[in-house]
Design a protein around this motif. Structure first.
Motif, PDB file in Angstrom:
ATOM      1  N   VAL A   1      31.096  -8.333  16.975  1.00  8.93           N
ATOM      2  CA  VAL A   1      31.011  -8.226  15.514  1.00  8.93           C
ATOM      3  C   VAL A   1      30.037  -9.288  15.017  1.00  8.93           C
ATOM      4  N   SER A   2      29.040  -8.877  14.240  1.00  6.59           N
ATOM      5  CA  SER A   2      28.102  -9.834  13.643  1.00  6.59           C
ATOM      6  C   SER A   2      28.561 -10.135  12.225  1.00  6.59           C
ATOM      7  N   TYR A   3      28.929 -11.388  11.999  1.00  8.76           N
ATOM      8  CA  TYR A   3      29.510 -11.755  10.700  1.00  8.76           C
ATOM      9  C   TYR A   3      29.103 -13.186  10.366  1.00  8.76           C
ATOM     10  N   ASN A   4      28.560 -13.391   9.167  1.00  7.39           N
ATOM     11  CA  ASN A   4      28.138 -14.733   8.718  1.00  7.39           C
ATOM     12  C   ASN A   4      27.240 -15.431   9.739  1.00  7.39           C
ATOM     13  N   ASP A   5      26.271 -14.666  10.252  1.00 11.78           N
ATOM     14  CA  ASP A   5      25.294 -15.225  11.186  1.00 11.78           C
ATOM     15  C   ASP A   5      25.917 -15.664  12.511  1.00 11.78           C
ATOM     16  N   ARG A   6      27.069 -15.090  12.850  1.00 10.07           N
ATOM     17  CA  ARG A   6      27.707 -15.424  14.117  1.00 10.07           C
ATOM     18  C   ARG A   6      28.087 -14.140  14.830  1.00 10.07           C
ATOM     19  N   ALA A   7      28.036 -14.200  16.151  1.00 10.40           N
ATOM     20  CA  ALA A   7      28.500 -13.066  16.957  1.00 10.40           C
ATOM     21  C   ALA A   7      29.912 -13.384  17.420  1.00 10.40           C
ATOM     22  N   ILE A   8      30.870 -12.534  17.040  1.00  8.54           N
ATOM     23  CA  ILE A   8      32.268 -12.722  17.434  1.00  8.54           C
ATOM     24  C   ILE A   8      32.594 -11.670  18.487  1.00  8.54           C
ATOM     25  N   VAL A   9      33.116 -12.107  19.615  1.00 10.91           N
ATOM     26  CA  VAL A   9      33.444 -11.188  20.711  1.00 10.91           C
ATOM     27  C   VAL A   9      34.926 -10.826  20.630  1.00 10.91           C
ATOM     28  N   VAL A  10      35.222  -9.532  20.759  1.00 10.63           N
ATOM     29  CA  VAL A  10      36.607  -9.036  20.690  1.00 10.63           C
ATOM     30  C   VAL A  10      36.941  -8.409  22.043  1.00 10.63           C
ATOM     31  N   GLU A  11      37.958  -8.944  22.722  1.00 11.18           N
ATOM     32  CA  GLU A  11      38.242  -8.482  24.081  1.00 11.18           C
ATOM     33  C   GLU A  11      39.729  -8.303  24.336  1.00 11.18           C
ATOM     34  N   THR A  12      40.022  -7.650  25.462  1.00  9.57           N
ATOM     35  CA  THR A  12      41.399  -7.375  25.873  1.00  9.57           C
ATOM     36  C   THR A  12      41.806  -8.347  26.975  1.00  9.57           C
TER      37      THR A  12
END
Length: 730
Positions: free
Chosen positions: A220-231
């Motif tokens: 997810v690209s949000y507020n100039d940051r890449a956030i990784v979502v994992e299991t």
């Protein structure tokens, strides 16, 4: 020195008070066990509520000192906060919605206010102890706002978040009035962890539909940051449960069970009192077993433990009363002088007793209506050292995705649970051992220590990835370097894309016309001696000419199909044909008819299908279908199918922004070249221009460009600094 700060609603400790003295006993919960290796080391810390209201300042100081010796930092809550934050918003709003029981949810403003304030209280404690370089790992649904609150104060710190309960589908999650604020809070983390892939998918779906963010795969690209979502499926301390059965006190209790249930087959059920656990359905299935299979009367026993929980809350009290009534009815109908069908206990048991039950019971019945993971199932498997026994497991529990050799049931299907119990009671030992060996291998390998290590390693990788991305962003230092090169040069050319680069996107493409500020900026830049400005856009040439024909700009329209110097007339690229449109236009019209909100834009030598106004999810689905169809039809026609930002474009393969840019560069020698764009088509320019050129991608970090900027606002700001040597903005 760098440290790890673990944050959860509760500290891993039990506090008991007698005559003003407090006794602290470490908790034996699964999370406490797994994270013990972290928080007990060095100067690492665990932050949380101690589980008891302590209002006296001196008492708080005394307890804080005791806790500090155990690397624990308390967050003291008032009774009001406990009632509204914990019992209220956490357990009466989030818990039912997240467990698909939205009918029980209460959406109270004062609950939300308390939730917000308590998350802030946690933030304030963390800000006092956190230092640059620290890692913060936040746990569970009580603290969903905390990652964002910390990120706002400590933008560079590393934050992980793990959700221990399910994350609901978008249709349920959107019922919560404060849904956007919750997601924004969660996106303060760098790495987001869930037990199952379904939870991960639901979170990404909710984020993509509710917030104006870009999601690509699990990023997810949000507020100039890449956030990784994992299991990350959580495990248990396998060795602990595997060895507990050998303890003398456990062995003694096993002998007692053997004596009491010598001729009975024990079906074990352990749950906390909660409507998400499917306890009543389990009782119904057992009653049906005794009705349909009277041969088990006198031999099968349901040993049911229900741990008290929130039984002052009306629906929990009602559930407890219903369980009491149901157990009473079954026992009244089927018991004999020597046999009670349901052995029911409404209380907690020590770990040694649970271990004895795990070791003795031939069947473990775990059928929640919805559960994040359910560790009881794993504890049972870990305890079965002889590789015998049968696990009956709900498909709605996260553990069912790993323990595939259990008998998997739908917890709403009473008949299926009954049949599963029959299969378990009749299962040959060899089949039991085949299944149990497989499950024990999984539980042993993916234990709680593996889970902790996996999450922390991935968090470190995510932080490294983010640093690599940040290195390419146009910051103050790189902006100074660009300006220096620009002012040193005598002959300069700047290629500028339009939509998404100089203006924002609009639902209606005709609304994205230039504003006065942009006109003024381009006019001033074009007037500087030595500057050549080239507008290179996918827009049709009539629109581009109408908007910018009066400025001292060179124009390249429709990705290069039409070109115009500032003093000349429009001319088109030779050898182009639009005959192919007759075949492809009906295909695109069919997609438009099936997709409300989409439309087709026809240019001289290309067709564009727009779906910006289409419902999220449907647009992407139809776009993928259309892409597949178009690629099949264009395979040998000299055409190119290009996916863009909410658009799909089909154009002649000869039309290419890179080729068009090169034709401009071949006419003159430039000692400063810069290209800026936001789309897939702009990648052709970035690849075509010389390596010495300054290339800037807008809105995305994944690009062949050297640098990136977040938005058209930042593009305009950078261009303003090129108007004079002082580099002042507007």
């Amino acid at each position: 020195m760098r440290k790890t700060i673990i944050v959860s609603n509760r500290l891993p400790v039990k506090i008991s008070e007698a005559n003003g003295d407090y006794t602290l006993t470490p908790s034996e919960g699964g999370l406490a066990t797994g994270l013990g290796s972290i928080y007990r080391e060095g100067n690492n810390i665990w932050v949380g509520w101690p589980g008891q209201e302590i209002t006296d300042q001196k008492e708080q100081e005394k307890v804080t000192k005791q806790l500090r010796k155990m690397n624990l930092v308390p967050v003291y809550l008032t009774q009001d906060e406990i009632n509204n934050f914990y019992e209220g918003f956490s357990n009466e709003t989030l818990w039912p919605v997240f467990h698909y029981m939205s009918v029980y949810a209460h959406y109270e403003q004062h609950y939300w206010d308390a939730y917000f304030q308590v998350n802030k209280k946690f933030r304030d404690i963390i800000l006092k102890i956190a230092e640059p370089g620290d890692i913060i790992w936040i746990h569970d649904y009580q603290l969903l706002l905390l990652p964002g609150m910390i990120r706002a104060e400590l933008p560079e710190i590393s934050i992980g978040f793990f959700q221990h309960i399910p994350f609901p589908s978008f249709e349920l999650f959107r019922l919560i009035p404060w849904r956007a604020e919750i997601l924004e809070g969660m996106l303060g983390a760098d790495l987001m962890g869930f037990h199952t892939f379904d939870d991960t998918r639901h979170f990404l779906d909710a984020v993509g539909r509710i917030l104006p963010v870009n999601t690509s795969a699990n990023i997810v690209s949000y507020n100039d940051r890449a956030i990784v979502v994992e299991t990350f499926p959580m495990g248990i301390d396998f060795d602990k449960y595997a060895t507990l059965g050998n303890y003398p006190e456990v062995q003694e209790q096993i002998r007692d069970l053997e004596q009491n249930f010598d001729k009975n087959q024990l079906i074990l059920s352990i749950d906390r009192l909660d409507y998400s656990k499917g306890i009543l359905q389990r009782l119904q299935a057992f009653e049906l077993l005794l009705q349909l299979h009277p041969e088990y009367i006198g031999s099968a026993v349901l040993y049911m433990i229900v741990v008290p929980s929130r039984d002052t809350v009306p629906q929990y009290k009602e559930l407890r009363d219903e369980i009491d009534k149901y157990v009473g009815n079954i026992n009244a109908r089927f018991r004999t002088l020597t046999w009670h069908p349901v052995q029911y206990f409404y209380r907690a048991f020590p770990l040694e007793t649970l271990s004895a039950l795990y070791n003795f019971a031939g069947i473990c019945l775990v059928t929640p209506m919805r559960d994040g993971m359910n560790l009881v199932s794993k504890e049972y498997v870990a305890s079965r050292n002889n590789n015998d026994g049968v696990l009956i497991l709900s498909e709605m529990a996260g553990a069912s995705k790993e323990l595939i050799d259990a008998i998997i049931v739908n917890p709403n299907n009473i008949g299926a649970i009954t049949r599963a119990i029959v299969d378990a009671l009749d299962m040959p030992l060899a089949e039991q051992q085949r299944r149990m060996k497989q499950m024990r291998t999984v539980v042993a390998k993916f234990n709680v220590h593996h889970w902790v290590k996996l999450f922390m390693t991935r968090l470190q990788e995510v932080n490294e990835m983010q640093q690599n991305m940040l290195a390419r962003r146009v910051n103050q230092e790189t902006a100074v370097s660009i300006r220096h090169q620009y002012f040193q040069a005598k002959k300069r050319i700047i290629f500028l894309d339009y939509d998404g680069t100089l203006v924002g996107f609009q639902p209606n493409i005709d609304m994205a016309s230039p504003d006065q500020d942009l006109y003024q900026l381009l006019k001033e830049l074009a007037a500087i001696p030595g500057n050549d400005l080239v507008m290179i856009s996918g827009r049709n040439h009539e629109t581009l000419g109408e908007w910018f024909g009066h400025l001292k700009l060179d124009l390249i329209a429709e990705h290069g199909a039409w070109q115009k110097t500032r003093t000349g007339e429009w001319y088109q690229l030779p050898g182009l044909t639009d005959e192919w449109k007759k075949e492809l236009l009906p295909i695109m019209e069919l997609a438009t008819d099936r997709t409300p909100g989409s439309f087709i834009e026809e240019k001289s030598y290309s067709l564009v299908w727009h779906y910006r106004k289409v419902e999220s999810g449907l647009g992407e689905l139809r776009a993928n279908e259309l892409m597949t169809t178009l690629r099949y039809y264009t395979a040998e026609k000299g055409l190119q199918v290009l996916p863009g930002d909410k658009v799909i474009e089909v154009k002649n393969i000869e039309i290419n922004k890179g080729k068009a840019a090169l034709s401009w560069l071949n006419h003159k020698k430039y000692d400063f070249i810069m290209a800026m764009g936001d789309d897939v088509t702009d990648e052709d320019i970035f690849k075509a221009v010389p390596a010495t050129a300054i290339t800037v991608k807008v809105g995305s970090q994944v690009s062949a460009a050297q640098y990136y900027l977040r938005s058209y606002h930042e593009v305009r700001h950078l261009l303003r600094t090129l108007r004079n040597r002082e580099g002042q903005g507007a």
